[in-house]
Design a protein around this motif. Structure first.
Motif, PDB file in Angstrom:
ATOM      1  N   VAL A 141      -7.822  16.794   5.168  1.00 17.94           N
ATOM      2  CA  VAL A 141      -8.219  15.675   6.213  1.00 17.94           C
ATOM      3  C   VAL A 141      -7.009  14.763   6.369  1.00 17.94           C
ATOM      4  CG1 VAL A 141      -9.010  13.531   7.873  1.00 17.94           C
ATOM      5  CG2 VAL A 141      -9.962  15.654   6.653  1.00 17.94           C
ATOM      6  N   GLU A 142      -6.198  14.448   6.996  1.00 17.70           N
ATOM      7  CA  GLU A 142      -4.510  13.499   6.453  1.00 17.70           C
ATOM      8  C   GLU A 142      -4.842  12.374   7.693  1.00 17.70           C
ATOM      9  OE1 GLU A 142      -0.639  15.757   6.042  1.00 17.70           O
ATOM     10  OE2 GLU A 142      -2.007  17.778   6.140  1.00 17.70           O
ATOM     11  N   GLY A 143      -3.736  11.422   7.252  1.00 18.25           N
ATOM     12  CA  GLY A 143      -3.311  10.358   8.234  1.00 18.25           C
ATOM     13  C   GLY A 143      -4.692   8.786   8.226  1.00 18.25           C
ATOM     14  N   ALA A 144      -4.237   7.991   8.427  1.00 22.96           N
ATOM     15  CA  ALA A 144      -5.136   6.575   7.551  1.00 22.96           C
ATOM     16  C   ALA A 144      -6.552   6.710   9.289  1.00 22.96           C
ATOM     17  CB  ALA A 144      -4.019   5.758   8.947  1.00 22.96           C
ATOM     18  N   LYS A 145      -5.829   7.042  10.625  1.00 18.81           N
ATOM     19  CA  LYS A 145      -7.571   7.189  11.451  1.00 18.81           C
ATOM     20  C   LYS A 145      -8.515   8.078  11.154  1.00 18.81           C
ATOM     21  CE  LYS A 145      -9.283   7.226  15.198  1.00 18.81           C
ATOM     22  NZ  LYS A 145     -10.760   5.977  15.651  1.00 18.81           N
ATOM     23  N   SER A 146      -7.680   9.454  10.287  1.00 16.40           N
ATOM     24  CA  SER A 146      -8.617  10.685  10.279  1.00 16.40           C
ATOM     25  C   SER A 146      -9.148  10.202   9.149  1.00 16.40           C
ATOM     26  CB  SER A 146      -7.967  11.736   9.972  1.00 16.40           C
ATOM     27  OG  SER A 146      -7.809  12.065  11.564  1.00 16.40           O
ATOM     28  N   GLU A 185      -1.654   2.268  -2.091  1.00 13.79           N
ATOM     29  CA  GLU A 185      -1.951   1.292  -2.373  1.00 13.79           C
ATOM     30  C   GLU A 185      -2.440  -0.037  -1.164  1.00 13.79           C
ATOM     31  OE1 GLU A 185      -4.114  -1.719  -4.483  1.00 13.79           O
ATOM     32  OE2 GLU A 185      -3.136   0.161  -6.001  1.00 13.79           O
ATOM     33  N   ASP A 186      -1.913   0.632  -0.654  1.00  9.96           N
ATOM     34  CA  ASP A 186      -1.904  -0.114   1.177  1.00  9.96           C
ATOM     35  C   ASP A 186      -3.242  -0.075   1.563  1.00  9.96           C
ATOM     36  OD1 ASP A 186      -0.882  -1.850   3.321  1.00  9.96           O
ATOM     37  OD2 ASP A 186      -0.619  -0.571   3.867  1.00  9.96           O
ATOM     38  N   PHE A 187      -2.995   1.126   1.735  1.00  9.79           N
ATOM     39  CA  PHE A 187      -4.206   1.978   2.687  1.00  9.79           C
ATOM     40  C   PHE A 187      -5.550   1.716   1.845  1.00  9.79           C
ATOM     41  CE2 PHE A 187      -7.919   4.986   3.450  1.00  9.79           C
ATOM     42  CZ  PHE A 187      -8.167   4.832   4.492  1.00  9.79           C
ATOM     43  N   LEU A 188      -5.900   1.113   0.292  1.00 11.80           N
ATOM     44  CA  LEU A 188      -6.918   0.903  -0.506  1.00 11.80           C
ATOM     45  C   LEU A 188      -7.148  -0.312   0.035  1.00 11.80           C
ATOM     46  CD1 LEU A 188      -9.306   0.942  -2.543  1.00 11.80           C
ATOM     47  CD2 LEU A 188      -7.434   0.656  -4.366  1.00 11.80           C
ATOM     48  N   GLN A 189      -6.709  -1.796  -0.181  1.00  7.30           N
ATOM     49  CA  GLN A 189      -6.088  -3.276   0.412  1.00  7.30           C
ATOM     50  C   GLN A 189      -7.234  -3.599   1.717  1.00  7.30           C
ATOM     51  OE1 GLN A 189      -5.854  -5.126  -2.281  1.00  7.30           O
ATOM     52  NE2 GLN A 189      -5.912  -3.192  -3.505  1.00  7.30           N
ATOM     53  N   LYS A 190      -6.345  -2.451   2.974  1.00 10.56           N
ATOM     54  CA  LYS A 190      -7.148  -2.788   3.971  1.00 10.56           C
ATOM     55  C   LYS A 190      -7.860  -2.382   4.226  1.00 10.56           C
ATOM     56  CE  LYS A 190      -2.617  -2.771   6.068  1.00 10.56           C
ATOM     57  NZ  LYS A 190      -1.416  -2.185   7.150  1.00 10.56           N
ATOM     58  N   HIS A 191      -8.603  -0.982   3.853  1.00  7.23           N
ATOM     59  CA  HIS A 191     -10.207  -0.115   4.134  1.00  7.23           C
ATOM     60  C   HIS A 191     -10.567  -0.714   3.186  1.00  7.23           C
ATOM     61  CE1 HIS A 191      -8.380   0.141   7.671  1.00  7.23           C
ATOM     62  NE2 HIS A 191      -7.015   1.215   6.889  1.00  7.23           N
ATOM     63  N   GLU A 231     -14.850   8.629  -5.790  1.00  3.37           N
ATOM     64  CA  GLU A 231     -13.482   8.843  -6.487  1.00  3.37           C
ATOM     65  C   GLU A 231     -12.627   8.536  -5.873  1.00  3.37           C
ATOM     66  OE1 GLU A 231     -14.450  11.216  -9.940  1.00  3.37           O
ATOM     67  OE2 GLU A 231     -15.665  10.821 -11.076  1.00  3.37           O
ATOM     68  N   TYR A 232     -10.752   7.948  -5.951  1.00  3.34           N
ATOM     69  CA  TYR A 232     -10.315   8.353  -5.427  1.00  3.34           C
ATOM     70  C   TYR A 232      -8.878   7.953  -6.449  1.00  3.34           C
ATOM     71  CZ  TYR A 232      -9.993   3.271  -5.212  1.00  3.34           C
ATOM     72  OH  TYR A 232      -9.992   2.344  -5.717  1.00  3.34           O
ATOM     73  N   GLU A 233      -7.440   8.777  -6.045  1.00  9.85           N
ATOM     74  CA  GLU A 233      -6.339   8.703  -6.979  1.00  9.85           C
ATOM     75  C   GLU A 233      -5.335   7.723  -6.004  1.00  9.85           C
ATOM     76  OE1 GLU A 233      -3.730  11.569  -9.141  1.00  9.85           O
ATOM     77  OE2 GLU A 233      -5.305  12.603  -8.645  1.00  9.85           O
ATOM     78  N   LEU A 234      -5.052   6.592  -6.513  1.00  9.71           N
ATOM     79  CA  LEU A 234      -4.115   6.716  -5.626  1.00  9.71           C
ATOM     80  C   LEU A 234      -2.425   7.084  -5.859  1.00  9.71           C
ATOM     81  CD1 LEU A 234      -4.675   2.665  -6.863  1.00  9.71           C
ATOM     82  CD2 LEU A 234      -4.589   3.362  -4.639  1.00  9.71           C
ATOM     83  N   VAL A 235      -1.868   7.249  -4.600  1.00  8.87           N
ATOM     84  CA  VAL A 235      -0.091   7.849  -4.723  1.00  8.87           C
ATOM     85  C   VAL A 235       0.617   7.447  -3.681  1.00  8.87           C
ATOM     86  CG1 VAL A 235      -1.245   9.975  -5.410  1.00  8.87           C
ATOM     87  CG2 VAL A 235      -1.326   9.346  -2.849  1.00  8.87           C
ATOM     88  N   THR A 236       2.170   7.979  -3.988  1.00  6.30           N
ATOM     89  CA  THR A 236       2.640   7.374  -3.296  1.00  6.30           C
ATOM     90  C   THR A 236       2.381   7.716  -1.545  1.00  6.30           C
ATOM     91  OG1 THR A 236       4.472   8.288  -3.651  1.00  6.30           O
ATOM     92  CG2 THR A 236       4.128   6.921  -5.282  1.00  6.30           C
ATOM     93  N   GLU A 237       3.704   7.268  -0.593  1.00  4.97           N
ATOM     94  CA  GLU A 237       3.483   8.067   0.299  1.00  4.97           C
ATOM     95  C   GLU A 237       4.688   9.084   0.565  1.00  4.97           C
ATOM     96  OE1 GLU A 237       6.091   6.854   5.366  1.00  4.97           O
ATOM     97  OE2 GLU A 237       4.935   4.992   3.129  1.00  4.97           O
TER      98      GLU A 237
END
Length: 249
Positions: A27-32, A50-56, A65-71
């Motif tokens: 599954v990819e992308g913000a909406k999905s 990090e940006d997605f985590l802060q927003k949601h 569990e999750y891992e922070l990665v770059t775009e």
């Protein structure tokens, strides 16, 4: 950081054989990814920015569990040209036994091959509250990444059952109204329809197969007012489905 092993695993899930082997899909992308987080689907691996985590943050379960990665890492691992949100590996859901009530409308797909069309039809079903679609065994795979992307999150709410479609339709012969979309069908604007029965949509190029047609109780069509030769199957599905719900307040 996404390891080589994980990147290889993600890449393998582009292929149906490996999706079935691992019983997982991408599954990819913000909406999905947002829709996935809000669903009851099991998440095996989750990679987010990090940006997605802060927003949601509100969508994250305590045990998740999750891992922070770059775009850039998301783009390299996935299929999107740009992805500033996330990528997840989710587990396929075990579906309950297929059952259709006489008071519900279901969409059946006869050899729909294009993943984008299938994904859009799933999204259409979700819009109208249709919880299941019936696919012939030759339809595109529900878990194909292009299908998942085209659903825009509706894959979390609509189930797809793959069956021998003529056999499935024959089991309802005489019990349900079975509508088939065809150019020689009856003008749908002249019919008084309820959202009940089975709406069967045919292959993008060849329409309904003969072995499917023999179980239909009615052929229906969208009247043309211009000169286009045909409509895209997903567009036609949307128009026809809407007509079934016209009388619903």
């Amino acid at each position: 950081m996404l390891s080589k092993a994980v990147s290889k695993y993600i890449n393998s899930l582009q292929i149906k054989k490996y999706r079935n082997l691992h019983q997982t899909f991408v599954v990819e992308g913000a909406k999905s990814v947002r829709e996935l987080l809000a669903s009851d689907l099991e998440i095996e691996k989750l990679f987010i920015t990090e940006d997605f985590l802060q927003k949601h943050t509100n969508l994250f379960r305590k045990s998740l569990e999750y891992e922070l990665v770059t775009e850039n890492q998301l783009v390299q691992a996935g299929t999107y040209e740009s992805n500033n949100a996330g990528l997840a590996i989710a587990r396929m859901k075990t579906l309950p036994k297929l059952a259709v009530k006489p008071t519900e409308l279901v969409i059946a797909l006869d050899d729909i091959r294009d993943p984008g069309n299938l994904g859009t039809i799933i999204r259409i079903a979700d819009w109208y509250g249709i919880k299941k679609i019936i696919c012939s065994e030759t339809c595109a795979d529900f878990y194909n990444p292009k299908v998942i992307a085209s659903t825009m999150g509706s894959f979390t709410r609509v189930a797809a059952y793959y069956v021998n479609l003529p056999e499935f339709l024959s089991s309802f012969s005489g019990e349900f109204k079975i509508y088939g979309a065809a150019m020689e069908g009856e003008n749908i604007h002249k019919l008084n329809l309820k959202p009940e029965g089975v709406l069967v949509m045919g292959n993008e190029a060849n329409g309904l197969r003969p072995e499917t047609r023999k179980f239909l109780t009615s052929l229906i069509k969208i009247p043309a007012f211009g000169n286009a030769e045909s409509l895209n199957v997903a567009t036609a599905t949307a128009i026809l489905t809407d007509n079934f719900f016209r009388q619903v307040s």
